[in-house]
Design an enzyme around this catalytic site. Structure first.
Site, PDB file in Angstrom:
ATOM      1  CG  ASN A  13      -2.319   0.800   1.212  1.00 34.54           C
ATOM      2  OD1 ASN A  13      -2.810   0.941   1.943  1.00 34.54           O
ATOM      3  ND2 ASN A  13      -2.424   1.206   0.118  1.00 34.54           N
ATOM      4  CG  ASN A  66      -8.144   8.128  -0.550  1.00 31.67           C
ATOM      5  OD1 ASN A  66      -7.234   7.419   0.072  1.00 31.67           O
ATOM      6  ND2 ASN A  66      -9.453   7.965  -0.169  1.00 31.67           N
ATOM      7  CB  CYS A  75      -4.644   5.675   5.566  1.00 31.81           C
ATOM      8  SG  CYS A  75      -3.989   4.470   4.643  1.00 31.81           S
ATOM      9  N   GLY A  76      -4.555   3.205   7.759  1.00 32.51           N
ATOM     10  CA  GLY A  76      -3.609   2.223   8.909  1.00 32.51           C
ATOM     11  C   GLY A  76      -2.374   2.168   8.262  1.00 32.51           C
ATOM     12  CG  ASN A 164     -10.947   4.449   7.271  1.00 31.28           C
ATOM     13  OD1 ASN A 164     -11.155   3.327   7.984  1.00 31.28           O
ATOM     14  ND2 ASN A 164      -9.827   4.572   6.634  1.00 31.28           N
ATOM     15  CG  HIS A 166     -13.231  -0.616   7.194  1.00 29.93           C
ATOM     16  ND1 HIS A 166     -12.402  -0.976   6.022  1.00 29.93           N
ATOM     17  CD2 HIS A 166     -12.723   0.277   7.826  1.00 29.93           C
ATOM     18  CE1 HIS A 166     -11.365  -0.177   6.311  1.00 29.93           C
ATOM     19  NE2 HIS A 166     -11.524   0.535   7.401  1.00 29.93           N
ATOM     20  CG  ASN A 197     -12.455   1.744   3.045  1.00 33.21           C
ATOM     21  OD1 ASN A 197     -11.710   2.340   2.375  1.00 33.21           O
ATOM     22  ND2 ASN A 197     -12.827   2.653   4.024  1.00 33.21           N
ATOM     23  CD  GLU A 215      -7.199   0.948   1.040  1.00 40.54           C
ATOM     24  OE1 GLU A 215      -7.354   2.204   1.739  1.00 40.54           O
ATOM     25  OE2 GLU A 215      -6.270   0.664   0.751  1.00 40.54           O
ATOM     26  CB  CYS A 224      -6.809  -1.702   3.622  1.00 38.79           C
ATOM     27  SG  CYS A 224      -7.871  -0.502   4.350  1.00 38.79           S
ATOM     28  CB  THR A 226      -8.323   1.252   8.721  1.00 37.94           C
ATOM     29  OG1 THR A 226      -8.779   1.570   7.521  1.00 37.94           O
ATOM     30  CG2 THR A 226      -7.830   2.441   9.328  1.00 37.94           C
ATOM     31  N   GLY A 227      -8.925  -1.543   7.428  1.00 39.23           N
ATOM     32  CA  GLY A 227      -9.688  -2.834   7.062  1.00 39.23           C
ATOM     33  C   GLY A 227      -9.271  -4.161   7.544  1.00 39.23           C
TER      34      GLY A 227
END
Length: 281
Positions: A13, A66, A75-76, A164, A166, A197, A215, A224, A226-227
């Protein structure tokens, strides 16, 4: 205008990092970020991250655009890259060094680990429909294994916000998902007023899951953060995984823990500099 930048990635990423400490606002516009992120006519990346002065008692502030110019709350993988970028800017490589970083999702605290790893206290997950946000809800106002029709198929989805939004769905084979076709249909589904996401999760065993992600604002990415955090929370809520779990993404693995003691989510993974340069806008 010529800007200096560093390119970093967290499990593939990838982000353009800009030293923005001299200004409280990003020095490039969302439109310019689109240009910079173009993989053929620009530097190429999933987003542009700015290291701004800290506020409200924090060490730094994080802003991110983004690749489509939209601005997510956090964003993780990006915040791990930002922590490594900050350590490089400061010329420090102290193990266990922590930074308090102000984000649009609140204050996030990454901690530097050995061998280029960063552990991030992601805070507590948000589970109510209003917090995500989504118009899907139940009597308890949580979206856990709720049916959602996308592309003529009914999916059981669980919604979690880790700063954010998901939407997580569990599948038998994550590799078989036509992500390039279905991802955008989830992202722009009308039940998600701020878009979403989406993670497609294959549970290999209780402490190991495979994940593919679409995303919001970036499309298919190799990872991702956070995902991955949201997916472990969803897995626990659906009795599919342990509270400490390895999540395998196309770009590599993250270690995720949803603590039963304090309800906070912790993410540990790598962040690596790729190159530095100057870019003319």
């Amino acid at each position: 205008m010529v800007i200096e930048f560093s390119k970093y990635h967290g499990l593939g990423n990838d982000f353009i990092l800009i030293d923005n400490r001299h200004s409280a606002e990003p020095i490039v516009t969302p439109e310019q970020a689109i240009q910079i992120c173009d993989r053929h006519f620009g530097i190429g990346g999933d987003g542009v991250i700015f290291a701004l002065p800290g506020k409200e008692g924090t060490d730094y502030t994080m802003r991110i655009y983004n690749s489509d110019g939209s601005e997510p709350e956090m964003c993780g993988n990006g915040i791990r890259c930002l922590a490594k970028f900050i350590a490089d800017l400061e010329g420090k490589s102290e193990v266990n060094k922590t930074y308090k970083i102000h984000t649009l999702a609140g204050v996030i605290t990454p901690q530097m680990q050995a061998n280029g790893y960063v552990k991030v206290d992601m805070g507590t997950p948000f589970l109510t429909a209003a917090e995500i946000p989504t118009t899907l809800s139940t009597a308890e106002d949580k979206v856990i294994a709720q049916p959602l029709e996308v592309a003529g198929k009914t999916w059981d989805v669980t919604c979690v916000s880790t700063g954010n939004p998901h939407c997580i769905t569990f599948v038998e084979n994550s590799d078989a998902i036509a992500l390039e076709q279905i991802g955008t249909l989830f992202e722009h589904h009308p039940v998600f007023p701020q878009r979403i996401n989406t993670e497609f999760i294959q549970v290999v065993k209780p402490d190991y899951m495979k994940m593919r992600v679409w995303e919001r604002g970036a499309g298919i990415t190799l990872a991702c953060g956070t995902g991955a955090c949201a997916s472990v929370v969803a897995g626990v809520l659906n009795s599919k995984c342990d509270r400490f779990c390895t999540v395998e993404l196309p770009g590599g693995c993250l270690q995720i823990e949803w603590s039963a003691t304090n309800n906070r989510v912790y993410m540990t993974g790598a962040a690596q500099q790729v190159f530095q340069g100057k870019y003319s806008l």
